[in-house]
Design an enzyme around this catalytic site. Structure first.
Site, PDB file in Angstrom:
ATOM      1  N   HIS A 255      -7.037   4.604  -8.248  1.00  0.00           N
ATOM      2  CA  HIS A 255      -6.020   3.753  -8.870  1.00  0.00           C
ATOM      3  C   HIS A 255      -6.636   3.083 -10.087  1.00  0.00           C
ATOM      4  O   HIS A 255      -7.402   2.124  -9.959  1.00  0.00           O
ATOM      5  CB  HIS A 255      -5.555   2.721  -7.822  1.00  0.00           C
TER       6      HIS A 255
ATOM      7  N   GLY B 283      -5.727  -9.196  -0.888  1.00  0.00           N
ATOM      8  CA  GLY B 283      -5.345 -10.361  -0.090  1.00  0.00           C
ATOM      9  C   GLY B 283      -4.194 -11.187  -0.617  1.00  0.00           C
ATOM     10  O   GLY B 283      -4.018 -12.333  -0.201  1.00  0.00           O
TER      11      GLY B 283
ATOM     12  N   MET C 286      -6.638   0.707 -12.957  1.00  0.00           N
ATOM     13  CA  MET C 286      -6.005  -0.491 -13.531  1.00  0.00           C
ATOM     14  C   MET C 286      -6.779  -0.808 -14.804  1.00  0.00           C
ATOM     15  O   MET C 286      -7.521  -1.792 -14.895  1.00  0.00           O
ATOM     16  CB  MET C 286      -6.061  -1.647 -12.521  1.00  0.00           C
TER      17      MET C 286
ATOM     18  N   GLY D 187      -0.506  -6.343  -0.212  1.00  0.00           N
ATOM     19  CA  GLY D 187       0.108  -7.134   0.859  1.00  0.00           C
ATOM     20  C   GLY D 187       0.687  -6.308   2.001  1.00  0.00           C
ATOM     21  O   GLY D 187       1.554  -6.780   2.728  1.00  0.00           O
TER      22      GLY D 187
ATOM     23  N   GLY E 127      -4.957  -6.751  -9.342  1.00  0.00           N
ATOM     24  CA  GLY E 127      -6.130  -7.537  -9.721  1.00  0.00           C
ATOM     25  C   GLY E 127      -6.935  -8.057  -8.555  1.00  0.00           C
ATOM     26  O   GLY E 127      -8.143  -8.207  -8.660  1.00  0.00           O
ATOM     27  N   PHE E 128      -6.269  -8.321  -7.443  1.00  0.00           N
ATOM     28  CA  PHE E 128      -6.962  -8.939  -6.311  1.00  0.00           C
ATOM     29  C   PHE E 128      -6.444  -8.402  -4.977  1.00  0.00           C
ATOM     30  O   PHE E 128      -5.249  -8.119  -4.862  1.00  0.00           O
ATOM     31  CB  PHE E 128      -6.750 -10.463  -6.311  1.00  0.00           C
TER      32      PHE E 128
ATOM     33  N   ASP F 231      -9.966   1.294  -6.165  1.00  0.00           N
ATOM     34  CA  ASP F 231      -9.395   0.424  -7.198  1.00  0.00           C
ATOM     35  C   ASP F 231     -10.358   0.256  -8.359  1.00  0.00           C
ATOM     36  O   ASP F 231     -11.402  -0.379  -8.234  1.00  0.00           O
ATOM     37  CB  ASP F 231      -9.069  -0.942  -6.592  1.00  0.00           C
TER      38      ASP F 231
ATOM     39  N   ASP G 228       1.290  -0.577  -2.700  1.00  0.00           N
ATOM     40  CA  ASP G 228      -0.040  -1.183  -2.751  1.00  0.00           C
ATOM     41  C   ASP G 228       0.090  -2.685  -2.964  1.00  0.00           C
ATOM     42  O   ASP G 228       0.642  -3.123  -3.976  1.00  0.00           O
ATOM     43  CB  ASP G 228      -0.803  -0.522  -3.917  1.00  0.00           C
TER      44      ASP G 228
ATOM     45  N   SER H 287      -7.981   0.547   1.086  1.00  0.00           N
ATOM     46  CA  SER H 287      -8.573   0.203  -0.208  1.00  0.00           C
ATOM     47  C   SER H 287      -9.980  -0.326   0.009  1.00  0.00           C
ATOM     48  O   SER H 287     -10.173  -1.372   0.639  1.00  0.00           O
ATOM     49  CB  SER H 287      -7.731  -0.854  -0.912  1.00  0.00           C
TER      50      SER H 287
ATOM     51  N   MET I 201       3.694  -1.166  -7.160  1.00  0.00           N
ATOM     52  CA  MET I 201       2.838  -2.302  -6.823  1.00  0.00           C
ATOM     53  C   MET I 201       3.689  -3.373  -6.139  1.00  0.00           C
ATOM     54  O   MET I 201       4.721  -3.790  -6.674  1.00  0.00           O
ATOM     55  CB  MET I 201       2.191  -2.901  -8.067  1.00  0.00           C
TER      56      MET I 201
ATOM     57  N   MET J 142     -10.949  -1.323 -11.939  1.00  0.00           N
ATOM     58  CA  MET J 142     -10.456  -2.404 -12.811  1.00  0.00           C
ATOM     59  C   MET J 142     -11.408  -2.588 -13.987  1.00  0.00           C
ATOM     60  O   MET J 142     -12.622  -2.440 -13.835  1.00  0.00           O
ATOM     61  CB  MET J 142     -10.366  -3.709 -12.021  1.00  0.00           C
TER      62      MET J 142
ATOM     63  N   HIS K 230      -8.527   4.771  -0.933  1.00  0.00           N
ATOM     64  CA  HIS K 230      -7.951   4.212  -2.160  1.00  0.00           C
ATOM     65  C   HIS K 230      -9.047   3.478  -2.921  1.00  0.00           C
ATOM     66  O   HIS K 230      -9.689   2.577  -2.380  1.00  0.00           O
ATOM     67  CB  HIS K 230      -6.805   3.273  -1.782  1.00  0.00           C
TER      68      HIS K 230
HETATM   69  C1  DX5 Z   1      -4.679  -4.808  -6.024  1.00  0.00           C
HETATM   70  C2  DX5 Z   1      -5.267  -3.480  -5.613  1.00  0.00           C
HETATM   71  C3  DX5 Z   1      -5.008  -3.203  -4.190  1.00  0.00           C
HETATM   72  C4  DX5 Z   1      -5.676  -4.179  -3.236  1.00  0.00           C
HETATM   73  C5  DX5 Z   1      -4.826  -4.258  -2.005  1.00  0.00           C
HETATM   74  O1  DX5 Z   1      -4.903  -5.003  -7.362  1.00  0.00           O
HETATM   75  O2  DX5 Z   1      -4.668  -2.436  -6.370  1.00  0.00           O
HETATM   76  O3  DX5 Z   1      -5.306  -1.863  -3.848  1.00  0.00           O
HETATM   77  O4  DX5 Z   1      -6.963  -3.813  -2.904  1.00  0.00           O
HETATM   78  O5  DX5 Z   1      -5.333  -5.253  -1.172  1.00  0.00           O
HETATM   79  P1  DX5 Z   1      -4.448  -5.927  -0.024  1.00  0.00           P
HETATM   80  O6  DX5 Z   1      -4.036  -4.814   0.899  1.00  0.00           O
HETATM   81  O7  DX5 Z   1      -5.385  -6.886   0.607  1.00  0.00           O
HETATM   82  O8  DX5 Z   1      -3.270  -6.568  -0.692  1.00  0.00           O
HETATM   83 ZN    ZN Z   2      -4.838  -0.303  -5.622  1.00  0.00          ZN
END
Ligand code: DX5
Ligand code: ZN
Length: 224
Positions: A66, A145, A68, A177, A142-143, A35, A175, A8, A137, A37, A33
């Site tokens: 992806h 880490g 969101m 963690g 949203g974030f 993201d 996707d 990502s 998911m 948002m 990937h």
């Molecule tokens: C979360 C995103 C993920 C995110 C994954 O909202 O959709 O793709 O970047 O990041 P890690 O792998 O750090 O959880």
């Molecule tokens: Zn994602």
């Protein structure tokens, strides 16, 4: 099924995106990937289609977009034109999920549907035969880490068996963690496309991190 790694770029250096993409593809990643948002469905605003368009000529990697965002139907054409290969939307963002799938296909892309940790598989059950991918998911979107949510393993497992029952082909992407440790659990449950942001871009040795997340091939035992 061989595991596909989808770094990502949310965790990459946005000032040097093309280099950051090359870094992970040189290290063996198959997908990128992306993201997207909108600040409404999720709190932040990240990447739009102009960024996808700018990156497209820099790599042959599969662009796994992806979304969101609310009203995904309004953005499909622009991400398809920008060079997306797979477009995934959230089931929570539309009353007409099946129509969105048709729109993604009509735009020439593979279609994926995503569900949040709190959304049941029943929200997408009727789409399994019509999409190329379901995204489970494993954090709340949203974030980057965040910590992997263990309860989603059962959902992945159930989805794997639903796909088998239907005798259809559909990728299972996870996707949130994902690292070398959680990778083992999600692959055992049936996931074959693994997204990872911080575990890849935060690593000193990116090639090693990708190798560790990919792990050893897991054999699934079929029970019918
Ligand atoms: C979360 C995103 C993920 C995110 C994954 O909202 O959709 O793709 O970047 O990041 P890690 O792998 O750090 O959880
Ligand atoms: Zn994602």
């Amino acid at each position: 099924m061989a595991t596909i790694i989808a770094p990502s770029i949310l965790s990459a250096d946005f000032g040097h995106l093309a280099d950051e993409v090359k870094k992970v593809t040189d290290a063996g990643a198959e997908y990128i990937h992306i993201d997207v948002m909108d600040g409404t469905f999720v709190p932040n605003i990240t990447i739009g289609s102009p960024v996808v368009k700018a990156l497209r000529p820099t790599t042959k990697a599969v662009f796994d977009v992806h979304l969101m965002i609310e009203h995904p139907e309004t953005q499909i054409a622009s991400f398809a034109d920008a060079g997306a290969d797979i477009i995934t939307f959230h089931a929570e963002t539309t009353k007409h999920a099946h129509r969105v799938v048709q729109q993604i296909h009509a735009a020439g892309c593979k279609a994926g549907v995503a569900i949040n940790p709190g959304t049941s598989l029943s929200a997408i059950e009727e789409l399994i035969e019509d999409v190329e991918m379901v995204l489970i998911m494993t954090v709340n979107p949203g974030f980057a880490g965040q910590k992997f949510i263990e309860s989603q393993l059962y959902k992945i497992h159930m989805l794997y068996h639903m796909i088998e029952e239907l005798e259809t082909e559909c990728d299972i992407e996870v996707d949130g963690g994902i690292n070398a440790k959680t990778s083992v659990d999600v692959r055992e449950a049936g996931a074959n496309i693994l997204v990872a942001g911080s575990a890849i871009y935060g690593a000193k040795d990116i090639a090693q991190a990708i190798k560790d997340i990919r792990g050893k091939e897991i054999e699934h035992h079929h029970n019918h």
